[in-house]
Design an enzyme around this catalytic site. Structure first.
Site, PDB file in Angstrom:
ATOM      1  N   ASP A 103      -4.790 -13.106   8.386  1.00 45.93           N
ATOM      2  CA  ASP A 103      -3.985 -12.400   9.372  1.00 45.93           C
ATOM      3  C   ASP A 103      -4.750 -12.369  10.687  1.00 45.93           C
ATOM      4  OD1 ASP A 103      -5.840 -10.706   7.972  1.00 45.93           O
ATOM      5  OD2 ASP A 103      -4.989  -8.983   9.041  1.00 45.93           O
ATOM      6  N   GLU A 126      -6.274  -7.725   6.803  1.00 46.54           N
ATOM      7  CA  GLU A 126      -7.579  -7.205   7.251  1.00 46.54           C
ATOM      8  C   GLU A 126      -7.473  -6.484   8.581  1.00 46.54           C
ATOM      9  OE1 GLU A 126     -11.529  -7.068   9.147  1.00 46.54           O
ATOM     10  OE2 GLU A 126      -9.755  -8.084   9.905  1.00 46.54           O
ATOM     11  N   HIS A 129     -10.371 -10.987  18.838  1.00 52.43           N
ATOM     12  CA  HIS A 129      -9.415  -9.929  19.213  1.00 52.43           C
ATOM     13  C   HIS A 129      -9.007  -9.992  20.691  1.00 52.43           C
ATOM     14  CE1 HIS A 129     -10.467  -7.016  15.681  1.00 52.43           C
ATOM     15  NE2 HIS A 129     -10.531  -8.292  15.334  1.00 52.43           N
TER      16      HIS A 129
END
Ligand SMILES: NCCCC(=O)N[C@@H](Cc1c[nH]cn1)C(=O)O
Ligand SMILES: [Zn+2]
Ligand SMILES: [Zn+2]
Length: 464
Positions: free
Chosen positions: A91, A156, A435
């Site tokens: 993910d 996660e 991220h």
């Protein structure tokens, strides 16, 4: 895809929008597709694959969404060989091309040897590198030097929903034959020098709610006669940490592991160009001036960060509101040997103490919504030695022995529940931008990382 070897490309994987953070049906479908593609890839490699149904997730708004399956896969069960289990997640964090991405986040795009795309480094690239390493032995028609197991999840980034229960359930079955666990879900501390990670910080996440009533006020009509929730909250948040980063919660440093001379030497051994680090982070000045202090405050001391205020007026413009209820959010990164429940008590007592001194008529509620333990490993374990040797073979250098200031909850879970040695072998460079916008993995890291995993299998076989 090569049908014989089950080889999938990173481009195919990045093209799947497997965002687990935004709880919407479209992304959940993508997550299921992602896990199905991965299961298929492993099956084609000859693995015995089980896709474990993880049930569904109840969201705070009452909605229920299915949780993507966790893949448990096994390749080889030769009792004379060691068994290495690889954990990874497929993910990803949300990515929106309108929000600062220079390329489509779901189209893997190469620019100057950098492969840009969401999940390229976190964590699709490293999972595929491990699969590619296995696939290389297959292509050469060589026996795998070790038995391999995979545990691959798709939640996660949303807190590994329901994974701990699965690990607990599989403790005496899937994990019983496992000797070592490898995770590759973090980054080096440098652009070119590989690293091995032997510790992560934990995290205690707090919400502190201050409520007068469940509706906002006009500050012309009520300003001056109220205990304002926001003023209480700002005082509470302001009592947590001083301007040098020192946490003001009484007792919080009591259990922090004492610093030894030997440990200081480990920080000295790490090459970190502070100037480059500061410039690439676009920060004018850090709280500390030396490499050792910076590393220690990221890895071996706790830190407190204030994340946000729910209910605050945060739009442009000048609205004259008094929020009726606000929730402050902050977290404390924990280090050995801090204890989550002790920290919860210390923080709650401190906030109650500060609040009571304000004589406010508002109601304050403190809750710890997440308690993740710090993790530290024994770097003399066999797989640390194997990883070091493999790094020497592939990169011709000694690795940086590093810790990670963030949290990889599964590492501690494996250590506590499965009682197996865990090592983190990152593949990505410090500037990969997990991220963030324009996440990438360097082509060089991806390819050398694949070689590193293959060399690691061989070293594990020798040392086991
Ligand atoms: N470099 C690995 C990063 C993994 C990561 O970002 N983990 C999260 C986990 C977490 C902690 N508290 C809530 N989620 C992190 O923020 O450290
Ligand atoms: Zn990750
Ligand atoms: Zn991540």
């Amino acid at each position: 895809m090569d049908p014989k070897l089950g080889r999938t490309t990173l481009k195919e994987w990045v093209a799947i929008e497997s965002d687990s953070v935004q709880p919407v049906p479209r992304f959940r479908q993508e997550l299921f597709r992602m896990m199905a593609v991965a299961a298929d890839t492993l099956q084609r490699l000859g693995a015995h694959v089980t896709s474990v149904d993880m049930g569904s997730q109840q969201l705070p708004d009452g909605q229920s969404l299915p949780i993507p399956p966790v893949i448990l896969a096994e390749l080889g069960n030769d009792p004379t060989k060691g068994t290495v289990c690889f954990y990874g997640h497929l993910d990803v964090q949300p990515a929106d091309q309108g929000n600062g991405w220079l390329t489509d986040p779901y189209v893997l795009t190469e620019v100057d040897g950098k492969l840009y795309g969401r999940g390229a480094t976190d964590n699709k690239g490293p999972v595929l590198a491990w699969i590619n390493a296995v696939s290389a032995f297959r292509a050469l028609e060589q026996d795998l030097p070790v038995n391999i197991k995979f545990i691959i999840e798709g939640m996660e980034e949303a807190g590994s929903v329901a994974l701990e229960e699965l690990v607990e359930k599989e403790k005496n079955r899937f994990f019983s034959g496992v000797d070592y666990i490898v995770i590759s879900d973090n980054l080096w501390i440098s652009q070119r020098k590989p690293a091995i990670t032997y510790g992560t910080r934990g995290n205690s996440y707090f919400m502190v709610e201050v409520k007068c009533r469940d509706q906002d006020f006009h500050s012309g009509t009520f300003g001056g006669i109220l205990h304002e929730p926001m003023a209480d909250l700002v005082a509470l948040l302001g009592s947590l940490v001083d301007s040098s980063g020192h946490i003001l919660v009484p007792g919080i440093y009591d259990e922090v592991a004492p610093l030894t001379e030997e440990e200081i030497n480990t920080y000295k051994a790490i090459h970190l160009d502070l100037e480059e680090y500061r410039n690439s982070s676009r920060v004018e000045k850090f709280l500390f001036d030396t490499k050792e202090e910076i590393l220690m405050h990221l890895w071996r001391y706790p830190s407190l960060s204030i994340h946000g205020i729910e209910g605050a007026f945060d739009e442009p413009g000048a609205k004259t509101v008094i929020p009726g209820q606000v929730i402050g959010k902050f977290s404390i990164r924990l280090v050995p040997h801090m204890n989550v429940s002790v920290v919860e008590k210390q923080v709650t007592r401190h906030l109650e103490d500060v609040f009571s001194k304000r004589n406010s008529s508002n109601k304050m509620v403190v809750s710890m919504t997440l308690g993740l333990h710090p993790w530290i490993a024994n770097i003399n374990d066999t797989q640390y030695l194997a990883a070091k040797r493999a790094i020497r073979t592939v990169f011709g250098t000694e690795p940086d022995m590093i810790r990670d200031g963030s949290t990889i909850p599964i590492a501690k879970m494996f250590q506590e529940i499965v009682h197996k040695s865990v090592v983190l072998i990152p593949l990505g460079a410090v500037d990969d931008g997990e991220h963030s916008q324009n996440e990438k993995i360097n082509r060089w890291n991806y390819i050398e990382g694949t070689k590193l995993f293959a060399a690691f299998f061989l070293e594990m076989a020798q040392l086991h």
